[in-house]
Design a protein around this motif. Structure first.
Motif, mmCIF file in Angstrom:
data_model
loop_
_atom_site.group_PDB
_atom_site.id
_atom_site.type_symbol
_atom_site.label_atom_id
_atom_site.label_comp_id
_atom_site.label_asym_id
_atom_site.label_seq_id
_atom_site.Cartn_x
_atom_site.Cartn_y
_atom_site.Cartn_z
ATOM 1 N N SER A 1 33.978 -30.937 17.414
ATOM 2 C CA SER A 1 35.388 -31.315 17.305
ATOM 3 C C SER A 1 36.276 -30.530 18.265
ATOM 4 O O SER A 1 35.968 -29.406 18.672
ATOM 5 N N LEU A 2 37.403 -31.139 18.595
ATOM 6 C CA LEU A 2 38.411 -30.465 19.413
ATOM 7 C C LEU A 2 38.936 -29.228 18.701
ATOM 8 O O LEU A 2 39.225 -28.205 19.338
ATOM 9 N N ASP A 3 39.052 -29.308 17.378
ATOM 10 C CA ASP A 3 39.513 -28.162 16.586
ATOM 11 C C ASP A 3 38.667 -26.924 16.863
ATOM 12 O O ASP A 3 39.196 -25.821 17.071
ATOM 13 N N ALA A 4 37.352 -27.105 16.894
ATOM 14 C CA ALA A 4 36.450 -25.972 17.130
ATOM 15 C C ALA A 4 36.646 -25.389 18.532
ATOM 16 O O ALA A 4 36.586 -24.164 18.722
ATOM 17 N N TRP A 5 36.909 -26.248 19.510
ATOM 18 C CA TRP A 5 37.086 -25.766 20.877
ATOM 19 C C TRP A 5 38.433 -25.073 21.066
ATOM 20 O O TRP A 5 38.534 -24.110 21.831
ATOM 21 N N LYS B 1 44.558 -35.655 14.109
ATOM 22 C CA LYS B 1 44.532 -34.196 14.125
ATOM 23 C C LYS B 1 43.330 -33.740 14.935
ATOM 24 O O LYS B 1 42.430 -34.529 15.229
ATOM 25 N N SER B 2 43.302 -32.465 15.281
ATOM 26 C CA SER B 2 42.260 -31.963 16.189
ATOM 27 C C SER B 2 40.861 -32.045 15.604
ATOM 28 O O SER B 2 39.894 -32.241 16.338
ATOM 29 N N TYR C 1 50.806 -32.065 10.640
ATOM 30 C CA TYR C 1 50.772 -33.212 11.547
ATOM 31 C C TYR C 1 51.599 -34.387 11.008
ATOM 32 O O TYR C 1 51.855 -35.342 11.732
ATOM 33 N N MET C 2 51.976 -34.331 9.755
ATOM 34 C CA MET C 2 52.571 -35.472 9.082
ATOM 35 C C MET C 2 54.012 -35.709 9.533
ATOM 36 O O MET C 2 54.819 -34.785 9.579
ATOM 37 N N ALA C 3 54.336 -36.963 9.848
ATOM 38 C CA ALA C 3 55.683 -37.320 10.278
ATOM 39 C C ALA C 3 56.680 -37.122 9.140
ATOM 40 O O ALA C 3 56.333 -37.294 7.968
ATOM 41 N N PRO C 4 57.930 -36.761 9.461
ATOM 42 C CA PRO C 4 58.928 -36.489 8.416
ATOM 43 C C PRO C 4 59.182 -37.679 7.498
ATOM 44 O O PRO C 4 59.428 -37.488 6.305
ATOM 45 N N GLY D 1 52.004 -36.219 19.000
ATOM 46 C CA GLY D 1 52.849 -35.221 19.650
ATOM 47 C C GLY D 1 52.562 -33.817 19.144
ATOM 48 O O GLY D 1 52.522 -32.851 19.923
ATOM 49 N N VAL D 2 52.356 -33.689 17.831
ATOM 50 C CA VAL D 2 51.985 -32.394 17.256
ATOM 51 C C VAL D 2 50.645 -31.937 17.836
ATOM 52 O O VAL D 2 50.467 -30.759 18.187
ATOM 53 N N LEU D 3 49.705 -32.871 17.940
ATOM 54 C CA LEU D 3 48.398 -32.552 18.520
ATOM 55 C C LEU D 3 48.546 -32.074 19.959
ATOM 56 O O LEU D 3 47.871 -31.126 20.379
#
Length: 370
Positions: free
Chosen positions: A169-173, A218-219, A260-263, A281-283
């Motif tokens: 995953s991108l999260d791990a990187w 999400k990542s 990550y959740m939109a308002p 965008g958060v990502l």
């Protein structure tokens, strides 16, 4: 006496005339019920969705065209258990809200990723996630979507089989230690990954008819292949936008991940495709900053602030480079300009009001120009 005998015969005949059809109907109903309860051992095509799940311990497979189809067709649930080391914790390569993802080595030596829902989630929300993945990802094909190879429904077990993406995953990187563990992901690779995720979302929003809303960008849901091509995964929360791209929202039920959740989702208004744009965008900010969006940070005054708010303020103040992951060591003028343009796009994607956010098609065009 003859009249009594005749009356008796008539009564017996009437009883038989009424009873026989009733018994026949009861027999046919029972036979049909038994057939429905028999194990379903057929190999199913993608057009068979949604799958009818057997109440017995048997396997139902649906395959989506791959070089390992022949191997999958021969596998039982027991075979799949053996391929994962009896679903050993040592073979876990990911987890989610409804279960774990395992690395599995098939009898022919081929490797796949197996997502298994926990027993507690085989029904209810977990089963809805299972069906959502089948109905959405099973019918889609794009270079930046993780490929679903098949599924297995056996008793209370629900399993999804995907292509295995060895780089994880991108999260791990992004959040590895950069030494001895996951190597540092350079800026060029981060930009490539971002473009891939954007292409996947643009495909879902603008090329699918009706459009598809992912709802959990999400990542950890971005996987990487050998060439660092991004593959968007985990469609358990995905929904089809039946009203088209201009639909105001598809669901008022909150779905997604904190940070990550939109308002508008947090406020219970509902989700539209612009909610995916916000999460993207958060990502983007996470990718360039190397910071998890759910972890508060301290500003100069020592006050804890949300990473997104901190990043947006930096962009608005013309201090974009202060957001950048210090490990990247951005010094070349070309890369500096790329990072600034990158964060300008992220800033527009994370506008509070959905109507001021760009579409994913527009985002792809802007990223292409970097």
């Amino acid at each position: 006496m003859d009249r009594v005998y005749q009356a008796l015969v008539a009564a017996v005949a009437a009883f038989a005339a009424i009873s026989f059809p009733c018994l026949l109907i009861a027999f046919l109903c029972r036979h049909r019920k038994n057939r429905l309860l028999e194990p379903d051992r057929r190999c199913l095509s993608s057009s068979s969705l949604p799958v009818r799940v057997s109440t017995e311990l048997s396997s139902s497979w649906s395959l989506y065209g791959s070089s390992i189809d022949a191997s999958l067709k021969k596998l039982s649930l027991d075979d799949l258990a053996r391929a994962t080391g009896d679903f050993s914790p040592d073979n876990i390569i990911g987890d989610g809200s409804f279960g774990f993802v395992y690395r599995a080595v098939l009898p022919d030596g081929g490797a796949v990723a197996v997502k298994r829902l926990s027993a507690d989630h085989a029904t209810g929300a977990g089963n809805r996630e299972f069906r959502a993945e089948l109905e959405v990802l099973g019918s889609l094909s794009h270079r930046n979507l993780a490929r679903l190879l098949g599924y297995c429904a056996a008793g209370r077990d629900r399993l999804l089989v995907y292509e295995l993406l060895e780089r994880g995953s991108l999260d791990a990187w992004l959040h590895g230690d950069g030494a001895g563990g996951t190597p540092l992901l350079p800026w060029a690779a981060r930009l490539r990954v971002t473009r891939g995720v954007a292409a996947a979302l643009a495909f879902l929003h603008h090329d699918c008819h009706p459009p598809v809303l992912h709802r959990d960008v999400k990542s950890s849901n971005v996987l990487l292949d050998e060439g660092f091509e991004a593959k968007l995964a985990d469609f358990g929360h995905a929904r089809v936008v039946t009203g088209g791209p201009a639909a105001s929202h598809v669901s008022t039920q909150a779905a997604g991940t904190v940070g990550y959740m939109a308002p508008e989702i947090r406020q219970g208004v509902g989700a539209s495709i612009k909610a995916d744009v916000y999460s993207f965008g958060v990502l983007m900010i996470e990718i360039v900053a190397g910071r998890r969006p759910s972890w508060p940070m301290k500003n100069i005054g020592g006050k804890e602030v949300e990473p997104l708010k901190w990043a947006r303020e930096k962009v608005e103040a013309g201090m974009s480079l202060e957001i950048t992951d210090c490990r990247l060591q951005i010094e070349v003028e070309k890369e500096t300009k790329e990072v600034e343009a990158f964060l300008d796009i992220a800033h527009s994607c994370t506008e509070e009001c959905p109507k001021y956010r760009p579409t994913m098609k527009e985002v792809v065009e802007m990223l292409t120009k970097i």
